[in-house]
Design a protein around this motif. Sequence first.
Motif, PDB file in Angstrom:
ATOM      1  N   ILE A  45       2.449  10.872  -8.077  1.00 34.34           N
ATOM      2  CA  ILE A  45       2.400  10.709  -6.451  1.00 34.34           C
ATOM      3  C   ILE A  45       3.628  10.718  -5.821  1.00 34.34           C
ATOM      4  O   ILE A  45       4.182   9.394  -5.503  1.00 34.34           O
ATOM      5  N   PRO A  46       3.976  11.942  -5.108  1.00 32.81           N
ATOM      6  CA  PRO A  46       5.016  11.813  -4.241  1.00 32.81           C
ATOM      7  C   PRO A  46       4.806  11.089  -3.028  1.00 32.81           C
ATOM      8  O   PRO A  46       3.859  11.299  -2.573  1.00 32.81           O
ATOM      9  N   VAL A  47       5.509   9.977  -2.540  1.00 33.78           N
ATOM     10  CA  VAL A  47       4.961   8.844  -1.631  1.00 33.78           C
ATOM     11  C   VAL A  47       5.193   9.516  -0.394  1.00 33.78           C
ATOM     12  O   VAL A  47       6.330   9.911   0.071  1.00 33.78           O
ATOM     13  N   SER A  48       4.222   9.440   0.374  1.00 35.02           N
ATOM     14  CA  SER A  48       4.463   9.802   1.807  1.00 35.02           C
ATOM     15  C   SER A  48       4.459   8.628   2.972  1.00 35.02           C
ATOM     16  O   SER A  48       5.466   8.624   3.746  1.00 35.02           O
ATOM     17  N   ARG A  49       3.890   7.590   2.542  1.00 34.57           N
ATOM     18  CA  ARG A  49       4.234   6.165   3.228  1.00 34.57           C
ATOM     19  C   ARG A  49       4.080   5.118   2.410  1.00 34.57           C
ATOM     20  O   ARG A  49       3.134   5.079   1.386  1.00 34.57           O
ATOM     21  N   ILE A  50       4.813   3.858   2.800  1.00 32.03           N
ATOM     22  CA  ILE A  50       4.258   2.728   2.161  1.00 32.03           C
ATOM     23  C   ILE A  50       4.446   1.549   3.312  1.00 32.03           C
ATOM     24  O   ILE A  50       5.112   1.803   4.298  1.00 32.03           O
ATOM     25  N   VAL A  51       3.233   0.865   3.128  1.00 28.74           N
ATOM     26  CA  VAL A  51       3.096  -0.334   4.196  1.00 28.74           C
ATOM     27  C   VAL A  51       3.234  -1.609   3.086  1.00 28.74           C
ATOM     28  O   VAL A  51       2.461  -1.855   2.351  1.00 28.74           O
ATOM     29  N   LEU A  85       0.986  -1.118  -0.194  1.00 24.59           N
ATOM     30  CA  LEU A  85      -0.033   0.005   0.047  1.00 24.59           C
ATOM     31  C   LEU A  85       0.644   1.206  -0.008  1.00 24.59           C
ATOM     32  O   LEU A  85       1.739   1.498   1.022  1.00 24.59           O
ATOM     33  N   ALA A  86       0.764   2.184  -1.054  1.00 24.52           N
ATOM     34  CA  ALA A  86       1.419   3.418  -1.144  1.00 24.52           C
ATOM     35  C   ALA A  86       0.264   4.463  -0.957  1.00 24.52           C
ATOM     36  O   ALA A  86      -0.759   4.723  -1.555  1.00 24.52           O
ATOM     37  N   GLN A  87       0.936   5.610  -0.128  1.00 21.94           N
ATOM     38  CA  GLN A  87      -0.044   6.883   0.099  1.00 21.94           C
ATOM     39  C   GLN A  87       0.660   7.891  -0.002  1.00 21.94           C
ATOM     40  O   GLN A  87       1.800   8.016   0.160  1.00 21.94           O
ATOM     41  N   GLY A  88      -0.094   9.004  -0.736  1.00 20.67           N
ATOM     42  CA  GLY A  88       0.813  10.014  -1.119  1.00 20.67           C
ATOM     43  C   GLY A  88      -0.131  11.230  -1.508  1.00 20.67           C
ATOM     44  O   GLY A  88      -1.539  11.290  -1.279  1.00 20.67           O
ATOM     45  N   THR A  89       0.211  12.173  -2.197  1.00 18.40           N
ATOM     46  CA  THR A  89      -0.368  13.330  -2.501  1.00 18.40           C
ATOM     47  C   THR A  89      -0.412  13.790  -3.998  1.00 18.40           C
ATOM     48  O   THR A  89       0.958  13.978  -4.486  1.00 18.40           O
ATOM     49  N   ALA A  90      -1.385  13.669  -4.670  1.00 21.27           N
ATOM     50  CA  ALA A  90      -1.412  13.492  -6.195  1.00 21.27           C
ATOM     51  C   ALA A  90      -1.039  15.031  -6.673  1.00 21.27           C
ATOM     52  O   ALA A  90      -1.501  16.159  -6.059  1.00 21.27           O
ATOM     53  N   VAL A  91      -0.176  14.989  -7.605  1.00 21.56           N
ATOM     54  CA  VAL A  91      -0.050  16.546  -8.460  1.00 21.56           C
ATOM     55  C   VAL A  91      -0.298  16.208 -10.190  1.00 21.56           C
ATOM     56  O   VAL A  91       0.154  15.327 -10.660  1.00 21.56           O
ATOM     57  N   VAL A  92      -1.243  17.039 -10.124  1.00 23.43           N
ATOM     58  CA  VAL A  92      -1.966  17.025 -11.647  1.00 23.43           C
ATOM     59  C   VAL A  92      -1.284  18.131 -12.411  1.00 23.43           C
ATOM     60  O   VAL A  92      -1.656  19.145 -12.061  1.00 23.43           O
ATOM     61  N   PRO A  93      -0.453  17.533 -13.509  1.00 18.58           N
ATOM     62  CA  PRO A  93       0.083  18.764 -14.035  1.00 18.58           C
ATOM     63  C   PRO A  93      -0.824  19.504 -15.359  1.00 18.58           C
ATOM     64  O   PRO A  93      -2.118  18.794 -15.616  1.00 18.58           O
TER      65      PRO A  93
END
Length: 321
Positions: A140-146, A88-96
């Motif tokens: 998606i720059p990743v903030s956390r991986i589980v 599972l990867a969580q992050g914040t989307a960047v829409v160019p």
Amino acid sequence: MSVTWPDEVQSVFAGDLVTVSAYLTPAGGAVVVPVSPIGLVDREAGSLALTTSLAFPAKVRRLLQEPRIAMAYHTRDQGFATSSRFVLAQGTAVVPAEPSPERLAVVTEQAEKFFGDLPTGRFWTWAMREYIEYRLIIDIPVSRIVSWPDLAAAGTPEVFGAVPSGPPEPQDPPAKGTGPRVDTAKVARQAGKMPHQVIAYRGGDGYPVIAPVRVTGHSDRGLHLDVTPGLLPPGGRRAGFAAHAFRPQAAGVSNRVGTGWLEVTEGAAVWAPHTAGGFSSPPNKTLHLLGNALLSKYLIRKLRRDGTLDALDRLRAEALS
């Protein structure tokens, strides 16, 4: 600081053919849908990416408003990865505003790796124009991986990046009630035929969380789910569900997705569907691609006429300003 991860997780990011992504709804729930990320990962930058068509603008519009997103790498079918881990990867989307020619070249190369050569010729150039040109690359720059040891997300997980928050508090029930609002038996029957099933909800820190589940039956309360103990938080909450299947090179895709209410008590998890939809495409790769191309052409023209594309362009410009 960017998140780093080990080689085994990298092989999953680079090799899975189909994953699922989840984004948040205004009401505090989540929508989860199957996607083909075609191995778009930048390990040095600590980011993932996926592509999406402007022919289906709801996801892009919502990510511009609420960019927290999750990706679950939950099946090794038909891809290149061989690890047994659920990631599972969580992050914040960047829409160019629009992808660069260099990025589009990478996408084309990766797409051919996973899907095979695209058809060529005058007809296909015309048919594929909207399918290719009206496509965004969401970083998606990743903030956390589980990362759990197996695809059922059992065992002790490894965490890379931000420390996970505690389980979210139960949510207030919706005004229209928590029970099913669509044909539960039909949803259960269709979903039960598909090998890959997941549930998604808003986590304690606001990021979507995706967990593997298995439909074991249904009742007037909803779909009964089998899930690794402790994986879902107790209580009731809005949640999205997806079940899907696919063949080599992502042809013959079938899915069933929806939003609803998840109730978790000791030893039991029940999801009541409030909305449901889905589709199946032919197992023939050429027909599958042609169907996607012609549907994109029709929808893009419709969205251009009704002003949706212009409104989306304004939202993207505001997000980047």
